[in-house]
Write a protein that holds these residues in place. Structure first.
Motif, PDB file in Angstrom:
ATOM      1  N   ASN A 262     -17.979 -20.118  22.764  1.00 42.73           N
ATOM      2  CA  ASN A 262     -17.174 -19.354  21.813  1.00 42.73           C
ATOM      3  C   ASN A 262     -17.317 -17.868  22.173  1.00 42.73           C
ATOM      4  OD1 ASN A 262     -15.944 -18.067  19.745  1.00 42.73           O
ATOM      5  ND2 ASN A 262     -17.209 -18.928  18.110  1.00 42.73           N
ATOM      6  N   PRO A 263     -16.386 -17.336  22.953  1.00 43.55           N
ATOM      7  CA  PRO A 263     -16.535 -15.949  23.414  1.00 43.55           C
ATOM      8  C   PRO A 263     -16.664 -14.943  22.272  1.00 43.55           C
ATOM      9  CG  PRO A 263     -14.782 -17.057  24.622  1.00 43.55           C
ATOM     10  CD  PRO A 263     -15.161 -17.963  23.489  1.00 43.55           C
ATOM     11  N   SER A 264     -16.096 -15.268  21.108  1.00 42.45           N
ATOM     12  CA  SER A 264     -16.166 -14.336  19.971  1.00 42.45           C
ATOM     13  C   SER A 264     -17.578 -14.202  19.414  1.00 42.45           C
ATOM     14  CB  SER A 264     -15.234 -14.798  18.849  1.00 42.45           C
ATOM     15  OG  SER A 264     -13.911 -14.782  19.298  1.00 42.45           O
ATOM     16  N   ALA A 265     -18.445 -15.150  19.758  1.00 42.87           N
ATOM     17  CA  ALA A 265     -19.826 -15.120  19.262  1.00 42.87           C
ATOM     18  C   ALA A 265     -20.785 -14.630  20.345  1.00 42.87           C
ATOM     19  CB  ALA A 265     -20.228 -16.514  18.791  1.00 42.87           C
ATOM     20  N   ARG A 266     -20.237 -14.032  21.409  1.00 48.39           N
ATOM     21  CA  ARG A 266     -21.079 -13.596  22.533  1.00 48.39           C
ATOM     22  C   ARG A 266     -21.003 -12.067  22.699  1.00 48.39           C
ATOM     23  NH1 ARG A 266     -19.880 -17.355  27.518  1.00 48.39           N
ATOM     24  NH2 ARG A 266     -21.749 -16.272  28.260  1.00 48.39           N
ATOM     25  N   GLU A 267     -21.152 -11.585  23.917  1.00 46.04           N
ATOM     26  CA  GLU A 267     -21.171 -10.133  24.144  1.00 46.04           C
ATOM     27  C   GLU A 267     -19.846  -9.500  23.692  1.00 46.04           C
ATOM     28  OE1 GLU A 267     -21.670 -12.549  26.409  1.00 46.04           O
ATOM     29  OE2 GLU A 267     -22.884 -11.833  28.103  1.00 46.04           O
ATOM     30  N   GLU A 268     -19.938  -8.223  23.356  1.00 48.89           N
ATOM     31  CA  GLU A 268     -18.769  -7.483  22.866  1.00 48.89           C
ATOM     32  C   GLU A 268     -17.566  -7.609  23.816  1.00 48.89           C
ATOM     33  OE1 GLU A 268     -18.840  -5.768  19.866  1.00 48.89           O
ATOM     34  OE2 GLU A 268     -16.672  -5.487  20.171  1.00 48.89           O
TER      35      GLU A 268
ATOM     36  N   VAL B 113      -7.057 -10.969  26.466  1.00 45.18           N
ATOM     37  CA  VAL B 113      -5.741 -10.361  26.709  1.00 45.18           C
ATOM     38  C   VAL B 113      -4.647 -11.424  26.837  1.00 45.18           C
ATOM     39  CG1 VAL B 113      -6.764  -8.292  27.742  1.00 45.18           C
ATOM     40  CG2 VAL B 113      -5.977 -10.152  29.235  1.00 45.18           C
ATOM     41  N   VAL B 114      -5.036 -12.695  26.972  1.00 42.27           N
ATOM     42  CA  VAL B 114      -4.019 -13.758  27.059  1.00 42.27           C
ATOM     43  C   VAL B 114      -3.683 -14.333  25.679  1.00 42.27           C
ATOM     44  CG1 VAL B 114      -4.782 -14.353  29.401  1.00 42.27           C
ATOM     45  CG2 VAL B 114      -5.564 -15.758  27.492  1.00 42.27           C
ATOM     46  N   ALA B 115      -4.549 -14.119  24.697  1.00 39.58           N
ATOM     47  CA  ALA B 115      -4.363 -14.749  23.377  1.00 39.58           C
ATOM     48  C   ALA B 115      -2.991 -14.501  22.743  1.00 39.58           C
ATOM     49  CB  ALA B 115      -5.486 -14.308  22.432  1.00 39.58           C
ATOM     50  N   PRO B 116      -2.391 -13.302  22.916  1.00 42.05           N
ATOM     51  CA  PRO B 116      -1.074 -13.094  22.282  1.00 42.05           C
ATOM     52  C   PRO B 116       0.033 -13.968  22.862  1.00 42.05           C
ATOM     53  CG  PRO B 116      -2.102 -10.987  22.860  1.00 42.05           C
ATOM     54  CD  PRO B 116      -2.913 -12.066  23.517  1.00 42.05           C
ATOM     55  N   TYR B 117      -0.223 -14.595  24.000  1.00 44.26           N
ATOM     56  CA  TYR B 117       0.850 -15.331  24.696  1.00 44.26           C
ATOM     57  C   TYR B 117       0.657 -16.841  24.665  1.00 44.26           C
ATOM     58  CZ  TYR B 117       1.399 -10.565  26.036  1.00 44.26           C
ATOM     59  OH  TYR B 117       1.524  -9.205  25.967  1.00 44.26           O
ATOM     60  N   VAL B 118      -0.350 -17.327  23.929  1.00 47.36           N
ATOM     61  CA  VAL B 118      -0.579 -18.776  23.890  1.00 47.36           C
ATOM     62  C   VAL B 118      -0.220 -19.346  22.533  1.00 47.36           C
ATOM     63  CG1 VAL B 118      -2.357 -18.704  25.681  1.00 47.36           C
ATOM     64  CG2 VAL B 118      -3.045 -18.547  23.265  1.00 47.36           C
ATOM     65  N   THR B 119       0.015 -20.653  22.537  1.00 50.72           N
ATOM     66  CA  THR B 119       0.329 -21.363  21.295  1.00 50.72           C
ATOM     67  C   THR B 119      -0.906 -21.394  20.395  1.00 50.72           C
ATOM     68  OG1 THR B 119       1.749 -22.758  22.683  1.00 50.72           O
ATOM     69  CG2 THR B 119       1.357 -23.507  20.416  1.00 50.72           C
ATOM     70  N   GLY B 120      -2.065 -21.611  20.988  1.00 50.78           N
ATOM     71  CA  GLY B 120      -3.303 -21.659  20.223  1.00 50.78           C
ATOM     72  C   GLY B 120      -4.499 -21.708  21.151  1.00 50.78           C
ATOM     73  N   THR B 121      -5.684 -21.630  20.548  1.00 56.90           N
ATOM     74  CA  THR B 121      -6.934 -21.550  21.314  1.00 56.90           C
ATOM     75  C   THR B 121      -7.922 -22.605  20.825  1.00 56.90           C
ATOM     76  OG1 THR B 121      -6.620 -19.183  21.647  1.00 56.90           O
ATOM     77  CG2 THR B 121      -8.873 -20.011  21.885  1.00 56.90           C
ATOM     78  N   VAL B 122      -8.614 -23.234  21.778  1.00 51.18           N
ATOM     79  CA  VAL B 122      -9.729 -24.137  21.477  1.00 51.18           C
ATOM     80  C   VAL B 122     -10.965 -23.520  22.139  1.00 51.18           C
ATOM     81  CG1 VAL B 122     -10.705 -26.436  21.838  1.00 51.18           C
ATOM     82  CG2 VAL B 122      -8.247 -26.192  21.383  1.00 51.18           C
ATOM     83  N   ALA B 123     -11.992 -23.222  21.359  1.00 54.95           N
ATOM     84  CA  ALA B 123     -13.164 -22.547  21.919  1.00 54.95           C
ATOM     85  C   ALA B 123     -14.425 -22.969  21.187  1.00 54.95           C
ATOM     86  CB  ALA B 123     -13.011 -21.030  21.815  1.00 54.95           C
TER      87      ALA B 123
ATOM     88  N   GLN C  86     -26.785 -21.931  34.090  1.00 55.69           N
ATOM     89  CA  GLN C  86     -26.600 -21.586  32.676  1.00 55.69           C
ATOM     90  C   GLN C  86     -26.251 -22.793  31.789  1.00 55.69           C
ATOM     91  OE1 GLN C  86     -23.940 -17.936  33.735  1.00 55.69           O
ATOM     92  NE2 GLN C  86     -25.002 -17.417  31.844  1.00 55.69           N
ATOM     93  N   PRO C  87     -27.046 -23.884  31.865  1.00 51.12           N
ATOM     94  CA  PRO C  87     -26.738 -25.063  31.029  1.00 51.12           C
ATOM     95  C   PRO C  87     -26.860 -24.777  29.535  1.00 51.12           C
ATOM     96  CG  PRO C  87     -28.874 -25.308  32.097  1.00 51.12           C
ATOM     97  CD  PRO C  87     -28.227 -24.094  32.708  1.00 51.12           C
ATOM     98  N   GLU C  88     -27.658 -23.761  29.168  1.00 51.97           N
ATOM     99  CA  GLU C  88     -27.821 -23.437  27.739  1.00 51.97           C
ATOM    100  C   GLU C  88     -26.522 -22.922  27.138  1.00 51.97           C
ATOM    101  OE1 GLU C  88     -29.095 -21.904  30.306  1.00 51.97           O
ATOM    102  OE2 GLU C  88     -28.690 -19.758  30.092  1.00 51.97           O
ATOM    103  N   ILE C  89     -25.636 -22.380  27.971  1.00 54.24           N
ATOM    104  CA  ILE C  89     -24.339 -21.878  27.476  1.00 54.24           C
ATOM    105  C   ILE C  89     -23.228 -22.887  27.762  1.00 54.24           C
ATOM    106  CG2 ILE C  89     -22.593 -20.049  27.651  1.00 54.24           C
ATOM    107  CD1 ILE C  89     -24.827 -18.165  28.549  1.00 54.24           C
ATOM    108  N   TYR C  90     -23.221 -23.414  28.978  1.00 57.02           N
ATOM    109  CA  TYR C  90     -22.059 -24.195  29.417  1.00 57.02           C
ATOM    110  C   TYR C  90     -22.324 -25.698  29.550  1.00 57.02           C
ATOM    111  CZ  TYR C  90     -20.276 -19.551  30.441  1.00 57.02           C
ATOM    112  OH  TYR C  90     -19.863 -18.246  30.335  1.00 57.02           O
ATOM    113  N   GLY C  91     -23.558 -26.143  29.238  1.00 54.83           N
ATOM    114  CA  GLY C  91     -23.874 -27.567  29.308  1.00 54.83           C
ATOM    115  C   GLY C  91     -24.243 -28.001  30.724  1.00 54.83           C
ATOM    116  N   THR C  92     -24.475 -29.289  30.857  1.00 52.52           N
ATOM    117  CA  THR C  92     -24.942 -29.826  32.143  1.00 52.52           C
ATOM    118  C   THR C  92     -23.856 -30.621  32.868  1.00 52.52           C
ATOM    119  OG1 THR C  92     -25.811 -31.738  30.957  1.00 52.52           O
ATOM    120  CG2 THR C  92     -27.378 -29.958  31.434  1.00 52.52           C
ATOM    121  N   ASP C  93     -22.714 -30.764  32.222  1.00 57.58           N
ATOM    122  CA  ASP C  93     -21.633 -31.530  32.842  1.00 57.58           C
ATOM    123  C   ASP C  93     -20.910 -30.693  33.899  1.00 57.58           C
ATOM    124  OD1 ASP C  93     -21.999 -33.794  31.087  1.00 57.58           O
ATOM    125  OD2 ASP C  93     -21.144 -32.532  29.518  1.00 57.58           O
TER     126      ASP C  93
END
Ligand code: CA2
Length: 146
Positions: A103-109, A115-125, A19-26
């Motif tokens: 960016n999971p928010s721009a993908r499937e529903e 469920v972890v977002a309420p417990y983190v300082t912030g998100t990088v996506a 799935q390099p089109e989503i996650y790259g080749t690295d």
């Protein structure tokens, strides 16, 4: 000098192979290398663990308590389902960064809920490989804030 723990969840060991089109080749090793370089440039050290097992990730989060200043976690698909990882993060007092290659928010529903977002300082996506040093910079900045 502080220790930053970087955790990678299930299937991230396959990076670069599918799935390099989503996650790259690295590879995951490439991304971790960028994160470690950013941590060391800021005078800190970075530990990394990848696991396909939820319990391993929970044990690592618990083991970071009182030892690491920050946790950066890409929980993989556990992002969307693991209340156990969410509870473990809630019990960690330091800085917590949720990190995603895509960016999971721009993908499937089903990916649009973290469920972890309420417990983190912030998100990088959504920034691909660049998100790894960005997450370290964000963690280091937050570590310096009271
Ligand atoms: O975008 C991200 O970083 C994700 O955390 C990646 C997870 C996915 O379930 C999340 O919704 C978003 C999937 C990681 C699996 O990575 C693979 C890489 C190459 C081939 C297959 C899977």
């Amino acid at each position: 000098m502080a220790t930053i723990l970087l955790l990678s969840g299930p299937n991230l060991n396959l990076l670069g192979a599918r799935q390099p089109e989503i996650y790259g080749t690295d590879t995951l090793e490439d991304l971790v290398g960028d994160a470690r370089a950013a941590a060391e440039a800021a005078g800190h050290s970075l530990e990394h663990l990848q696991s396909n097992r939820e319990g391993d990730l929970i044990d690592a989060i618990q083991g970071a308590r009182g030892r690491c200043a920050a946790i950066i976690i890409n929980p993989g698909a556990f992002t969307h389902s693991s209340y156990a990882i969410a509870d473990a993060l809630a019990a960690f007092d330091g800085v917590k960064v949720e990190l995603h290659i895509s960016n999971p928010s721009a993908r499937e529903e089903w990916r649009r809920t973290s469920v972890v977002a309420p417990y983190v300082t912030g998100t990088v996506a959504g920034f691909g490989r660049a998100g790894y040093p960005l997450a370290v910079t964000a963690a280091v900045d937050a570590m310096a804030r009271p």
